[in-house]
Enzyme design. Structure first.
Site, PDB file in Angstrom:
ATOM      1  N   ARG A   1       4.311  10.125  -6.081  1.00  0.00           N
ATOM      2  CA  ARG A   1       5.695  10.494  -6.412  1.00  0.00           C
ATOM      3  C   ARG A   1       6.098   9.687  -7.637  1.00  0.00           C
ATOM      4  O   ARG A   1       5.587   9.932  -8.723  1.00  0.00           O
ATOM      5  CB  ARG A   1       6.620  10.248  -5.204  1.00  0.00           C
ATOM      6  CG  ARG A   1       6.406  11.256  -4.075  1.00  0.00           C
ATOM      7  CD  ARG A   1       7.363  11.024  -2.909  1.00  0.00           C
ATOM      8  NE  ARG A   1       7.152   9.731  -2.277  1.00  0.00           N
ATOM      9  CZ  ARG A   1       6.216   9.493  -1.339  1.00  0.00           C
ATOM     10  NH1 ARG A   1       5.454  10.472  -0.917  1.00  0.00           N
ATOM     11  NH2 ARG A   1       6.058   8.300  -0.815  1.00  0.00           N
TER      12      ARG A   1
ATOM     13  N   GLU B   1     -10.783   2.358   3.218  1.00  0.00           N
ATOM     14  CA  GLU B   1      -9.488   1.747   3.460  1.00  0.00           C
ATOM     15  C   GLU B   1      -9.743   0.414   4.148  1.00  0.00           C
ATOM     16  O   GLU B   1     -10.365   0.370   5.222  1.00  0.00           O
ATOM     17  CB  GLU B   1      -8.588   2.654   4.318  1.00  0.00           C
ATOM     18  CG  GLU B   1      -8.154   3.900   3.555  1.00  0.00           C
ATOM     19  CD  GLU B   1      -7.076   4.724   4.248  1.00  0.00           C
ATOM     20  OE1 GLU B   1      -6.996   4.675   5.499  1.00  0.00           O
ATOM     21  OE2 GLU B   1      -6.323   5.420   3.544  1.00  0.00           O
TER      22      GLU B   1
ATOM     23  N   GLU C   1      -8.899  -2.254   6.395  1.00  0.00           N
ATOM     24  CA  GLU C   1      -7.964  -2.360   7.515  1.00  0.00           C
ATOM     25  C   GLU C   1      -8.504  -3.344   8.549  1.00  0.00           C
ATOM     26  O   GLU C   1      -9.672  -3.719   8.542  1.00  0.00           O
ATOM     27  CB  GLU C   1      -7.788  -0.995   8.218  1.00  0.00           C
ATOM     28  CG  GLU C   1      -7.276   0.107   7.315  1.00  0.00           C
ATOM     29  CD  GLU C   1      -6.765   1.335   8.078  1.00  0.00           C
ATOM     30  OE1 GLU C   1      -6.472   1.215   9.287  1.00  0.00           O
ATOM     31  OE2 GLU C   1      -6.667   2.398   7.451  1.00  0.00           O
TER      32      GLU C   1
ATOM     33  N   TYR D   1      -2.963  17.897   3.600  1.00  0.00           N
ATOM     34  CA  TYR D   1      -2.087  17.077   4.451  1.00  0.00           C
ATOM     35  C   TYR D   1      -0.685  17.631   4.685  1.00  0.00           C
ATOM     36  O   TYR D   1       0.035  17.161   5.569  1.00  0.00           O
ATOM     37  CB  TYR D   1      -2.008  15.639   3.918  1.00  0.00           C
ATOM     38  CG  TYR D   1      -0.998  15.388   2.828  1.00  0.00           C
ATOM     39  CD1 TYR D   1       0.216  14.748   3.133  1.00  0.00           C
ATOM     40  CD2 TYR D   1      -1.242  15.758   1.519  1.00  0.00           C
ATOM     41  CE1 TYR D   1       1.142  14.502   2.131  1.00  0.00           C
ATOM     42  CE2 TYR D   1      -0.323  15.514   0.530  1.00  0.00           C
ATOM     43  CZ  TYR D   1       0.860  14.885   0.829  1.00  0.00           C
ATOM     44  OH  TYR D   1       1.771  14.654  -0.151  1.00  0.00           O
TER      45      TYR D   1
ATOM     46  N   ASP E   1     -11.603   2.491   7.272  1.00  0.00           N
ATOM     47  CA  ASP E   1     -11.114   3.822   7.637  1.00  0.00           C
ATOM     48  C   ASP E   1     -11.376   4.782   6.465  1.00  0.00           C
ATOM     49  O   ASP E   1     -10.520   5.008   5.627  1.00  0.00           O
ATOM     50  CB  ASP E   1      -9.619   3.724   7.953  1.00  0.00           C
ATOM     51  CG  ASP E   1      -9.088   4.989   8.600  1.00  0.00           C
ATOM     52  OD1 ASP E   1      -9.864   5.652   9.305  1.00  0.00           O
ATOM     53  OD2 ASP E   1      -7.902   5.301   8.392  1.00  0.00           O
TER      54      ASP E   1
ATOM     55  N   GLN F   1      -8.026  15.219   1.563  1.00  0.00           N
ATOM     56  CA  GLN F   1      -6.755  14.764   2.136  1.00  0.00           C
ATOM     57  C   GLN F   1      -5.565  15.320   1.354  1.00  0.00           C
ATOM     58  O   GLN F   1      -4.587  15.804   1.922  1.00  0.00           O
ATOM     59  CB  GLN F   1      -6.726  13.227   2.125  1.00  0.00           C
ATOM     60  CG  GLN F   1      -5.512  12.598   2.786  1.00  0.00           C
ATOM     61  CD  GLN F   1      -5.516  11.065   2.648  1.00  0.00           C
ATOM     62  OE1 GLN F   1      -6.430  10.480   2.064  1.00  0.00           O
ATOM     63  NE2 GLN F   1      -4.508  10.431   3.192  1.00  0.00           N
TER      64      GLN F   1
ATOM     65  N   THR G   1      -4.172   0.708   5.576  1.00  0.00           N
ATOM     66  CA  THR G   1      -4.717  -0.022   4.428  1.00  0.00           C
ATOM     67  C   THR G   1      -3.856  -1.232   4.118  1.00  0.00           C
ATOM     68  O   THR G   1      -2.636  -1.130   4.053  1.00  0.00           O
ATOM     69  CB  THR G   1      -4.750   0.905   3.203  1.00  0.00           C
ATOM     70  OG1 THR G   1      -5.400   2.107   3.579  1.00  0.00           O
ATOM     71  CG2 THR G   1      -5.471   0.253   2.048  1.00  0.00           C
TER      72      THR G   1
ATOM     73  N   HIS H   1       0.840  -1.204   0.000  1.00  0.00           N
ATOM     74  CA  HIS H   1       0.000   0.000   0.000  1.00  0.00           C
ATOM     75  C   HIS H   1       0.877   1.258   0.000  1.00  0.00           C
ATOM     76  O   HIS H   1       0.650   2.176  -0.792  1.00  0.00           O
ATOM     77  CB  HIS H   1      -0.934   0.009   1.212  1.00  0.00           C
ATOM     78  CG  HIS H   1      -1.677   1.308   1.373  1.00  0.00           C
ATOM     79  ND1 HIS H   1      -2.665   1.711   0.505  1.00  0.00           N
ATOM     80  CD2 HIS H   1      -1.539   2.306   2.286  1.00  0.00           C
ATOM     81  CE1 HIS H   1      -3.118   2.895   0.884  1.00  0.00           C
ATOM     82  NE2 HIS H   1      -2.450   3.282   1.957  1.00  0.00           N
TER      83      HIS H   1
ATOM     84  N   LYS I   1      -9.970  12.516   6.871  1.00  0.00           N
ATOM     85  CA  LYS I   1      -9.996  11.226   7.545  1.00  0.00           C
ATOM     86  C   LYS I   1     -10.920  11.173   8.756  1.00  0.00           C
ATOM     87  O   LYS I   1     -11.362  10.093   9.129  1.00  0.00           O
ATOM     88  CB  LYS I   1      -8.572  10.883   8.046  1.00  0.00           C
ATOM     89  CG  LYS I   1      -7.476  11.033   7.030  1.00  0.00           C
ATOM     90  CD  LYS I   1      -7.497   9.975   5.970  1.00  0.00           C
ATOM     91  CE  LYS I   1      -7.160   8.615   6.546  1.00  0.00           C
ATOM     92  NZ  LYS I   1      -7.085   7.606   5.463  1.00  0.00           N
TER      93      LYS I   1
HETATM   94 MN    MN Z   1      -6.235   4.432   7.454  1.00  0.00          MN
END
Ligand code: MN
Length: 457
Positions: free
Chosen positions: A183, A240, A242, A285, A274, A281, A391, A174, A294
């Site tokens: 990136r 997400e 999780e 962030y 999540d 975001q 995640t 992830h 979030k």
């Molecule tokens: Mn999360």
């Protein structure tokens, strides 16, 4: 060793008997560390279907109510829910040190304050009570009538009063995928990632029970083509996939929990969605991390599967020699767990579409390392703290734990069975997550966490 046995037994004591006695001692010690309720050959006098998530080897804890009456601690067994307050009232839990108020409660926290041994003894007692051949409760149809409910007739609630919520970022695939998307593949993982179980402090007040719908969040975002930010409903609402673990009372401020001690401070695990608004975001962030993208909701499944019940499914984790991790993060034994996970999108009145299947075994950092890292600075861990895994994505396409990855930032829409496409989550979609372990004919399941997304308010 020899002088030790000489000191205990008379010289004439036959040596083979001493050996047998020592062997028995070792066996007893081993049996004490083994968890009786996990025995794969156990069967219950309550009928359990073969594919049930809740065989007698599981016995997960939750909070339920019937007909809007007071909330109580319950345990799932097959398609039944056992009322622990009633069992306690009738004396079936005598001698374990619990109070009636531990079980007539809005949350599991009071029960969890009894610690690892307390809840282990409780689970073992329940295993005994419901094992076929034990007629103590089986002969009391009057007690059964008020203490055992059909799972379809109860309402499940948020099981834990969460004090603090921490979310990690511990799946390498992830972190790599997100790094590629934002990136490039050469610098996908940040330099700290293989040295630190990266995490952030989230918001506990918006952790909600499965079944509670959420509204699409609104916020500030800056589309790539815009010069200035805009305000409105999130267009990139995502899940997400999780897991979350909940802690027992930890140590006082200033003390740390080692990787070796961590198991004793983890009560159990649940499934965890999540929720994330990727556009909010992405704009907010820098430099302090996740905030309004979030904190509007995280959904948790109702049954907490104890770490004890998950012990048989331990597996080794990845090699962490390159780069070598610091000593406080090293651990002994198998601390990863083989838990199959899946995430589903169900459009309104439509079919379930599996959009990803993953596994908890893909974690780079295990829960012991997360807890050791979390407390290494002296941060105090409290009873009922929630720790999200981050995640969980597997190595292949189809194994990703977010739509961000599955649709590769919207460039590869997912084709639904009704012909529509999903890049992210639409209004009136329901997102469902399921999980289970399977070994030696025993299936330990988590049930599901299911949440409908309503239009923005
Ligand atoms: Mn999360």
């Amino acid at each position: 060793m020899i002088t030790h046995t000489k000191a205990i037994y008379p010289a004439s004591f036959p040596l083979n008997l001493i050996d047998q006695f020592n062997a028995l001692l070792i066996f007893t010690k081993k049996a004490k560390t083994m968890i009786k309720a996990n025995n794969p050959s156990l069967k219950s006098w309550i009928e359990v279907e073969d594919n049930s998530d809740f065989p007698i080897q599981n016995l997960p804890f939750g909070i339920f109510s019937v007909n809007n009456n007071e909330k109580r601690v319950g345990v799932a067994l097959g398609n039944k829910v056992i009322d622990l307050a009633k069992l306690h009232e009738f004396g079936y839990l005598d001698g374990l040190g619990f109070e009636q108020s531990d079980f007539v409660s809005d949350h599991l926290n009071d029960m969890m304050l009894k610690g690892k041994q307390g809840t282990r003894d409780l689970r073992n007692r329940l295993s005994d009570l419901f094992e076929s051949g034990n007629d103590t409760l089986q002969n009391h149809s009057d007690h059964q009538a008020v203490a055992i409910h059909n799972i379809s007739s109860v309402t499940m609630h948020l099981p834990i009063k969460v004090g603090d919520y921490t979310d990690f970022y511990s799946s390498e695939q992830h972190a790599f995928n997100v790094g590629c998307l934002f990136r490039d593949p050469e610098n996908a993982l940040m330099p700290n990632w293989k040295h630190i179980p990266v995490g952030y402090h989230g918001r506990s007040s918006s952790i909600i029970a499965s079944g509670q719908a959420i509204h699409r969040p609104k916020g500030q975002m800056k589309p790539p083509t815009a010069d200035v930010p805009v305000f409105g409903p999130s267009r990139l609402l995502d899940f997400e996939l999780e897991t979350v673990f909940f802690t027992y009372e930890g140590k006082p401020l200033g003390d740390s929990i080692s990787t070796a001690e961590a198991d004793d401070f983890i009560f159990g695990m649940a499934l965890f969605n999540d929720w994330s608004a990727r556009d909010i975001q992405g704009w907010e962030y820098v430099p302090l991390g996740p905030f309004l993208g979030k904190n509007f909701a995280s959904s948790v499944s109702p049954w907490i599967v104890t770490l004890d019940a998950l012990e048989p499914f331990r597996i080794p984790g990845p090699n962490q020699d390159n780069p070598k991790i610091l000593p406080y993060l090293e651990y002994e034994g198998d601390k990863h767990i083989d838990i199959n996970l899946s995430v589903i999108i169900q459009p309104e009145n439509g079919d379930e579409n599996v959009v990803g299947t993953s596994n908890f075994k893909y974690m780079y950092w295990n829960m012991n390392q997360q807890l050791a890292h979390h407390s290494v600075n002296g941060c105090n861990i409290k009873c009922g703290d929630a720790m999200g895994s981050g995640t969980i994505s597997g190595p292949d396409e189809g194994q990703y734990g977010s739509m961000l990855e599955t649709s590769w930032k919207g460039t590869k829409p997912f084709k639904m069975s009704d012909g529509s496409e999903r890049k992210f989550i639409n209004d009136n979609d329901t997102v469902i997550m399921r999980g289970h372990c399977s070994k030696n004919g025993v299936r330990i399941g988590f049930g599901e966490v299911s949440t409908k997304v309503l239009p923005a308010k």
